[in-house]
Design a protein around this motif. Structure first.
Motif, PDB file in Angstrom:
ATOM      1  N   VAL A 134     -37.898  10.167  72.126  1.00 43.56           N
ATOM      2  CA  VAL A 134     -37.918   8.771  71.474  1.00 43.56           C
ATOM      3  C   VAL A 134     -38.000   8.755  69.941  1.00 43.56           C
ATOM      4  O   VAL A 134     -37.255   8.117  69.085  1.00 43.56           O
ATOM      5  CB  VAL A 134     -38.707   7.621  72.200  1.00 43.56           C
ATOM      6  CG1 VAL A 134     -38.433   6.492  71.735  1.00 43.56           C
ATOM      7  CG2 VAL A 134     -38.270   7.699  73.596  1.00 43.56           C
ATOM      8  N   ARG A 135     -39.045   9.576  69.602  1.00 42.70           N
ATOM      9  CA  ARG A 135     -39.523   9.297  68.187  1.00 42.70           C
ATOM     10  C   ARG A 135     -38.198   9.906  67.242  1.00 42.70           C
ATOM     11  O   ARG A 135     -37.684   9.416  66.228  1.00 42.70           O
ATOM     12  CB  ARG A 135     -40.591  10.238  67.832  1.00 42.70           C
ATOM     13  CG  ARG A 135     -40.826  10.332  66.319  1.00 42.70           C
ATOM     14  CD  ARG A 135     -41.737  11.448  66.171  1.00 42.70           C
ATOM     15  NE  ARG A 135     -41.492  12.480  66.587  1.00 42.70           N
ATOM     16  CZ  ARG A 135     -40.547  13.314  66.279  1.00 42.70           C
ATOM     17  NH1 ARG A 135     -39.740  13.204  65.071  1.00 42.70           N
ATOM     18  NH2 ARG A 135     -40.419  14.813  66.582  1.00 42.70           N
ATOM     19  N   GLY A 136     -37.481  10.959  67.780  1.00 47.91           N
ATOM     20  CA  GLY A 136     -36.602  11.594  67.201  1.00 47.91           C
ATOM     21  C   GLY A 136     -35.258  10.571  67.157  1.00 47.91           C
ATOM     22  O   GLY A 136     -34.584  10.768  66.141  1.00 47.91           O
ATOM     23  N   MET A 137     -35.287   9.760  68.392  1.00 47.96           N
ATOM     24  CA  MET A 137     -33.992   8.949  68.205  1.00 47.96           C
ATOM     25  C   MET A 137     -34.121   7.760  67.131  1.00 47.96           C
ATOM     26  O   MET A 137     -33.419   7.242  66.525  1.00 47.96           O
ATOM     27  CB  MET A 137     -33.753   8.412  69.578  1.00 47.96           C
ATOM     28  CG  MET A 137     -32.902   9.201  70.464  1.00 47.96           C
ATOM     29  SD  MET A 137     -31.087   9.192  69.930  1.00 47.96           S
ATOM     30  CE  MET A 137     -30.998  10.664  68.991  1.00 47.96           C
ATOM     31  N   VAL A 138     -35.495   7.548  67.099  1.00 43.81           N
ATOM     32  CA  VAL A 138     -35.668   6.278  66.149  1.00 43.81           C
ATOM     33  C   VAL A 138     -35.533   6.980  64.894  1.00 43.81           C
ATOM     34  O   VAL A 138     -35.128   6.220  63.770  1.00 43.81           O
ATOM     35  CB  VAL A 138     -37.374   5.925  66.445  1.00 43.81           C
ATOM     36  CG1 VAL A 138     -37.675   5.029  65.285  1.00 43.81           C
ATOM     37  CG2 VAL A 138     -37.562   5.331  67.701  1.00 43.81           C
ATOM     38  N   GLU A 139     -35.839   8.218  64.511  1.00 47.32           N
ATOM     39  CA  GLU A 139     -35.865   8.601  63.140  1.00 47.32           C
ATOM     40  C   GLU A 139     -34.193   8.634  62.587  1.00 47.32           C
ATOM     41  O   GLU A 139     -33.712   8.536  61.690  1.00 47.32           O
ATOM     42  CB  GLU A 139     -36.320   9.929  63.135  1.00 47.32           C
ATOM     43  CG  GLU A 139     -38.108  10.036  62.905  1.00 47.32           C
ATOM     44  CD  GLU A 139     -38.710  11.157  63.014  1.00 47.32           C
ATOM     45  OE1 GLU A 139     -37.903  12.316  63.156  1.00 47.32           O
ATOM     46  OE2 GLU A 139     -39.946  11.367  62.826  1.00 47.32           O
ATOM     47  N   GLU A 140     -33.641   9.230  63.828  1.00 44.12           N
ATOM     48  CA  GLU A 140     -32.137   9.482  63.796  1.00 44.12           C
ATOM     49  C   GLU A 140     -31.390   7.851  63.197  1.00 44.12           C
ATOM     50  O   GLU A 140     -30.521   7.805  62.530  1.00 44.12           O
ATOM     51  CB  GLU A 140     -31.584   9.991  64.980  1.00 44.12           C
ATOM     52  CG  GLU A 140     -29.936  10.531  64.750  1.00 44.12           C
ATOM     53  CD  GLU A 140     -29.570  11.162  65.688  1.00 44.12           C
ATOM     54  OE1 GLU A 140     -28.303  11.278  65.897  1.00 44.12           O
ATOM     55  OE2 GLU A 140     -30.242  12.085  66.357  1.00 44.12           O
ATOM     56  N   GLY A 141     -31.890   6.872  64.093  1.00 41.49           N
ATOM     57  CA  GLY A 141     -31.470   5.606  63.836  1.00 41.49           C
ATOM     58  C   GLY A 141     -31.740   5.025  62.292  1.00 41.49           C
ATOM     59  O   GLY A 141     -30.954   4.236  61.918  1.00 41.49           O
ATOM     60  N   LEU A 142     -32.988   5.168  62.044  1.00 41.10           N
ATOM     61  CA  LEU A 142     -33.518   4.943  60.520  1.00 41.10           C
ATOM     62  C   LEU A 142     -32.293   5.584  59.781  1.00 41.10           C
ATOM     63  O   LEU A 142     -31.771   4.923  58.643  1.00 41.10           O
ATOM     64  CB  LEU A 142     -34.699   5.581  60.202  1.00 41.10           C
ATOM     65  CG  LEU A 142     -35.867   4.596  60.970  1.00 41.10           C
ATOM     66  CD1 LEU A 142     -37.170   5.186  60.812  1.00 41.10           C
ATOM     67  CD2 LEU A 142     -35.803   3.286  60.666  1.00 41.10           C
ATOM     68  N   SER A 143     -31.954   6.785  59.861  1.00 40.63           N
ATOM     69  CA  SER A 143     -31.020   7.682  59.033  1.00 40.63           C
ATOM     70  C   SER A 143     -29.630   7.181  59.056  1.00 40.63           C
ATOM     71  O   SER A 143     -28.933   6.969  58.120  1.00 40.63           O
ATOM     72  CB  SER A 143     -31.134   9.197  59.389  1.00 40.63           C
ATOM     73  OG  SER A 143     -32.401   9.673  58.957  1.00 40.63           O
ATOM     74  N   ASP A 144     -29.116   6.725  60.320  1.00 37.20           N
ATOM     75  CA  ASP A 144     -27.793   6.307  60.396  1.00 37.20           C
ATOM     76  C   ASP A 144     -27.692   4.677  60.123  1.00 37.20           C
ATOM     77  O   ASP A 144     -26.665   4.306  60.257  1.00 37.20           O
ATOM     78  CB  ASP A 144     -27.226   6.775  61.685  1.00 37.20           C
ATOM     79  CG  ASP A 144     -27.487   6.020  63.025  1.00 37.20           C
ATOM     80  OD1 ASP A 144     -28.246   4.775  62.777  1.00 37.20           O
ATOM     81  OD2 ASP A 144     -27.385   6.516  63.964  1.00 37.20           O
ATOM     82  N   GLY A 145     -28.760   4.153  60.040  1.00 40.14           N
ATOM     83  CA  GLY A 145     -28.715   2.700  59.744  1.00 40.14           C
ATOM     84  C   GLY A 145     -28.661   1.831  61.075  1.00 40.14           C
ATOM     85  O   GLY A 145     -28.276   0.523  60.746  1.00 40.14           O
ATOM     86  N   SER A 146     -28.677   2.484  62.203  1.00 37.68           N
ATOM     87  CA  SER A 146     -28.379   1.446  63.288  1.00 37.68           C
ATOM     88  C   SER A 146     -29.647   0.675  63.755  1.00 37.68           C
ATOM     89  O   SER A 146     -29.368  -0.114  64.570  1.00 37.68           O
ATOM     90  CB  SER A 146     -27.683   2.384  64.345  1.00 37.68           C
ATOM     91  OG  SER A 146     -28.623   3.471  64.874  1.00 37.68           O
ATOM     92  N   LEU A 147     -30.698   0.981  63.381  1.00 36.45           N
ATOM     93  CA  LEU A 147     -32.094   0.214  63.531  1.00 36.45           C
ATOM     94  C   LEU A 147     -33.238   0.189  62.515  1.00 36.45           C
ATOM     95  O   LEU A 147     -32.939   1.120  61.561  1.00 36.45           O
ATOM     96  CB  LEU A 147     -32.684   0.779  64.992  1.00 36.45           C
ATOM     97  CG  LEU A 147     -33.103   2.320  64.964  1.00 36.45           C
ATOM     98  CD1 LEU A 147     -34.478   2.367  64.405  1.00 36.45           C
ATOM     99  CD2 LEU A 147     -33.155   2.930  66.312  1.00 36.45           C
ATOM    100  N   SER A 148     -34.010  -0.558  62.649  1.00 29.95           N
ATOM    101  CA  SER A 148     -35.018  -0.375  61.826  1.00 29.95           C
ATOM    102  C   SER A 148     -36.437  -0.735  62.387  1.00 29.95           C
ATOM    103  O   SER A 148     -36.283  -1.380  63.652  1.00 29.95           O
ATOM    104  CB  SER A 148     -34.977  -1.356  60.454  1.00 29.95           C
ATOM    105  OG  SER A 148     -34.878  -2.915  60.953  1.00 29.95           O
ATOM    106  N   VAL A 149     -37.358  -0.237  61.930  1.00 30.06           N
ATOM    107  CA  VAL A 149     -38.835  -0.472  62.653  1.00 30.06           C
ATOM    108  C   VAL A 149     -39.854  -0.879  61.643  1.00 30.06           C
ATOM    109  O   VAL A 149     -39.745  -0.511  60.356  1.00 30.06           O
ATOM    110  CB  VAL A 149     -39.232   0.714  63.377  1.00 30.06           C
ATOM    111  CG1 VAL A 149     -38.437   0.760  64.686  1.00 30.06           C
ATOM    112  CG2 VAL A 149     -39.371   1.785  62.639  1.00 30.06           C
TER     113      VAL A 149
END
Length: 199
Positions: free
Chosen positions: A139-154
């Motif tokens: 899940v952490r890896g997906m969050v990091e990937e989402g931050l990189s592709d701009g599809s999510l923020s935390v």
């Protein structure tokens, strides 16, 4: 023609598979070895041919469960052409469909057995700790990937967010079982979208 080694491996896995389904429904302490062997179609009294103790059996069962669970997770997270946020939400939707049901066919063992075996079996507790760490890491890896592709923020470090999300969903799963109502899972979906700043 199957070799002795293949038959032994198949029988061992058959016992593990049968146990996962039964224990996901009844729990660890309520299930006897003979019930598992009967469901697996394996002669009673042969249990110790494959496992040295009930703890060793429980450890093998949980390892098998997490191997399959993490492989399913990896398949969801590897979908091509889909944003990290959408892949992560697909995982949570999958969780809602499989982890909060009364009869989850062995797919909710971590939810069902987590609290029960943590105090009963140290080997099983350690497998649960290792397996859930694998889930949180993905899940952490997906969050990091989402931050990189701009599809999510935390708000906060991805590892902390992943841990919070897992804790949220584990609690929601238990509450859904207590109430026999999917509302806690729906609340978890809503809260997850808020944590990831998704519309």
């Amino acid at each position: 023609m199957a070799t002795l080694e293949t038959r032994t491996t198949d029988t061992r896995q058959t016992i593990i598979d049968a146990a996962q389904v039964i224990m996901a429904r009844k729990g660890w302490a309520a299930v006897g070895i003979n019930e598992v062997l009967g469901a697996a179609g394996v002669p009673k009294g042969s249990f110790y041919h494959w496992f040295s103790s009930k703890d060793a059996f429980g450890e093998a069962m949980m390892r098998s469960y997490f191997t399959d669970y993490l492989a399913d997770m990896d398949a969801i997270f590897a979908r091509p052409g889909v944003s990290a946020a959408d892949r992560l939400m697909a995982y949570w939707h999958s969780w809602r469909e499989t982890q909060g049901l009364e009869d989850c066919l062995g797919r909710c063992l971590a939810v069902k057995l987590g609290a029960e075996v943590a105090d009963l079996s140290e080997p099983m507790r350690l497998v649960l700790k290792e397996g859930t760490a694998g889930i949180i890491d993905r899940v952490r890896g997906m969050v990091e990937e989402g931050l990189s592709d701009g599809s999510l923020s935390v708000d906060g470090e991805p590892g902390m967010v992943a841990q919070t999300l897992y804790d949220l969903w584990l609690g929601a799963s238990v509450m859904a079982k207590i109430h026999r109502d999917p509302a806690p899972m729906d609340n978890a979906l809503f809260s997850t979208r808020q944590l990831l700043h998704l519309a």
